[in-house]
Design an enzyme around this catalytic site. Structure first.
Site, mmCIF file in Angstrom:
data_model
loop_
_atom_site.group_PDB
_atom_site.id
_atom_site.type_symbol
_atom_site.label_atom_id
_atom_site.label_comp_id
_atom_site.label_asym_id
_atom_site.label_seq_id
_atom_site.Cartn_x
_atom_site.Cartn_y
_atom_site.Cartn_z
ATOM 1 N N GLY A 211 0.835 -1.206 0.000
ATOM 2 C CA GLY A 211 0.000 0.000 0.000
ATOM 3 C C GLY A 211 0.861 1.243 0.000
ATOM 4 O O GLY A 211 2.060 1.172 -0.278
ATOM 5 N N ASN A 212 0.272 2.383 0.268
ATOM 6 C CA ASN A 212 1.069 3.597 0.408
ATOM 7 C C ASN A 212 0.414 4.515 1.433
ATOM 8 O O ASN A 212 -0.655 4.211 1.963
ATOM 9 C CB ASN A 212 1.282 4.288 -0.942
ATOM 10 C CG ASN A 212 -0.026 4.749 -1.556
ATOM 11 O OD1 ASN A 212 -0.727 5.586 -0.999
ATOM 12 N ND2 ASN A 212 -0.379 4.183 -2.709
ATOM 13 N N ARG A 213 1.058 5.652 1.725
ATOM 14 C CA ARG A 213 0.641 6.480 2.860
ATOM 15 C C ARG A 213 -0.434 7.507 2.536
ATOM 16 O O ARG A 213 -0.714 8.371 3.349
ATOM 17 C CB ARG A 213 1.871 7.172 3.463
ATOM 18 C CG ARG A 213 2.783 6.173 4.152
ATOM 19 C CD ARG A 213 4.085 6.803 4.577
ATOM 20 N NE ARG A 213 3.882 8.003 5.379
ATOM 21 C CZ ARG A 213 4.869 8.715 5.901
ATOM 22 N NH1 ARG A 213 6.109 8.339 5.710
ATOM 23 N NH2 ARG A 213 4.613 9.788 6.606
#
Ligand code: C5P
Length: 403
Positions: A211-213
């Site tokens: 995923g990412n932030r």
């Protein structure tokens, strides 16, 4: 002076207890005259001053005051009512209600609706001058203002108790005029805006993902601002736990490929596409059907393949909407963003610097807007204010592009 217009706006009017509650009757009539669709919710104390029946007759809609009204819940649940509202107006707002809202209480129907609604909140206070001036009330007002609530009044003048000073409810016609002015221009009225937001999750196995932030906050704020600018908005959201902005239709997705499918299905019927999602660039070549196990002390090699570029695909559609991209960069922001604008053939790109101290997972941001032949900097502000400024520019530039 022009008559104020609130045409088509769904206003939830909350009335709290106090002698000024009778003025809310005229307020309902004036809101309706201005074109608003009004639903009234009374606090228990308000119902001691004016009967629900009066408001029912004036608004032409059922009036609610309790959380535990089975028949009212069956026709429109309180969360549905909170979602229905495009604007929440509290008039008159008592010191007690202001205190409860400042503390996020949900101890009656009206306070619960305010907590459950993401619509803009306007508060017209009415109370004794000393209650208004009290440090506790002023601290509560400051808290609510900081959270984005707008205070309409109070007016200064004689009070019911032979006292005088600030604390009087604004006159109903003033409340309607202020509310109309708050709406400002609706430059996207009649337009359809598609927004993508949030991260994408790319599954590795049944329990792990890449995923990412991205928090989704910027994209959700853009969807909200576009809806407030009058657009019909569709929001394609990656996995985030944010509330859907009032009046916005939401499609939830998880992976980049699901997002692509949803966006491409929607894009042809939209006038503008704002790609605020942080789409994962890579996904595992294959998703393991069972949880991957550690074997000995060895590492794990994951083969990744590139995800489709949704934004570039939309920009390449024969009947394309006005296409707006985002560029989150850690360095050389302007050069990289302009290269992206040209490579992906965008109409506008909103660039920002991301890193430990800015960008993701924060409430504020700053944006650099670039378009073929132009640039503008939008200074650091909270994401909702920034989104409103961005939407205003999109409205201008897309209108020029159509002309
Ligand atoms: O190339 P980069 O990922 O920096 O581009 C960012 C812009 O492209 C954003 O608007 C993002 O929503 C969009 N994008 C996309 N599909 C991808 C990657 C990025 O739509 N696979």
């Amino acid at each position: 002076m022009n008559r104020p217009s609130l045409a088509g706006m769904r206003v939830l009017l909350g009335v709290s207890g106090g002698i000024a509650a009778y003025k809310a009757c005229e307020l309902v009539r004036r809101l309706r005259d201005a074109g608003a669709d009004v639903r009234v919710v009374l606090t228990e104390n308000a119902a001691r001053f004016v009967t629900p029946l009066t408001f029912q007759a004036l608004s032409g809609q059922p009036v609610r005051s309790g959380l535990w009204d089975d028949s009212a819940e069956a026709s429109m649940g309180h969360l549905e009512l909170a979602h229905w509202a495009q604007h929440v107006l509290i008039a008159p707002a008592s010191a007690d209600l202001i205190a409860r809202l400042a503390h996020g209480l949900a101890d009656d129907l009206l306070a619960t609706l305010c907590l459950a609604s993401t619509a803009p909140l306007s508060i017209a206070p009415a109370m004794n001058v000393r209650m208004w001036a009290h440090a506790a009330t002023q601290a509560n007002v400051a808290t609510l203002r900081q959270r984005g609530a707008t205070f309409l009044g109070p007016a200064d003048g004689p009070m019911a108790e032979n006292e005088s000073g600030p604390g009087r409810l604004l006159e109903p016609h003033q409340i309607v005029a202020e509310l109309a002015a708050l709406q400002g221009p609706r430059p996207l009225a009649g337009k359809r805006v598609l927004v993508s937001a949030g991260p994408t999750f790319e599954d590795i196995d049944p329990v792990r993902f890449i995923g990412n932030r991205s928090s989704g906050r910027m994209g959700f704020a853009v969807a909200e601002a576009a809806a407030q600018a009058g657009a019909e908005v569709t929001l394609v959201a990656g996995p985030v736990s944010l509330a859907t902005p009032a009046g916005v239709a939401r499609v939830d997705v998880r992976s980049a490929r699901q997002m692509r499918e949803a966006v491409l299905a929607q894009a042809p019927r939209h006038d503008v596409f704002v790609s605020a999602a942080a789409v994962g660039d890579f996904r595992p070549e294959a998703v393991a059907p069972q949880k991957l196990k550690k074997s000995g002390g060895g590492g794990l090699e994951l083969a990744l393949v590139q995800n489709p570029d949704i934004l570039a695909e939309v920009a390449a559609l024969p009947q394309r909407p006005f296409v707006v991209g985002f560029a989150a960069e850690t360095e050389n922001v302007e050069d990289y963003a302009r290269a992206k604008l040209e490579r992906k053939k965008l109409d506008l790109i909103a660039a920002n610097r991301v890193g430990a101290d800015c960008g993701f997972e924060r409430d504020d941001n700053a944006l650099l807007l670039l378009w073929p032949g132009g640039r503008e900097e939008l200074a650091q502000a909270d994401k909702r204010a920034l989104a409103r400024a961005l939407v205003a520019r999109i409205a201008e530039r897309s209108a020029q592009a159509r002309a």
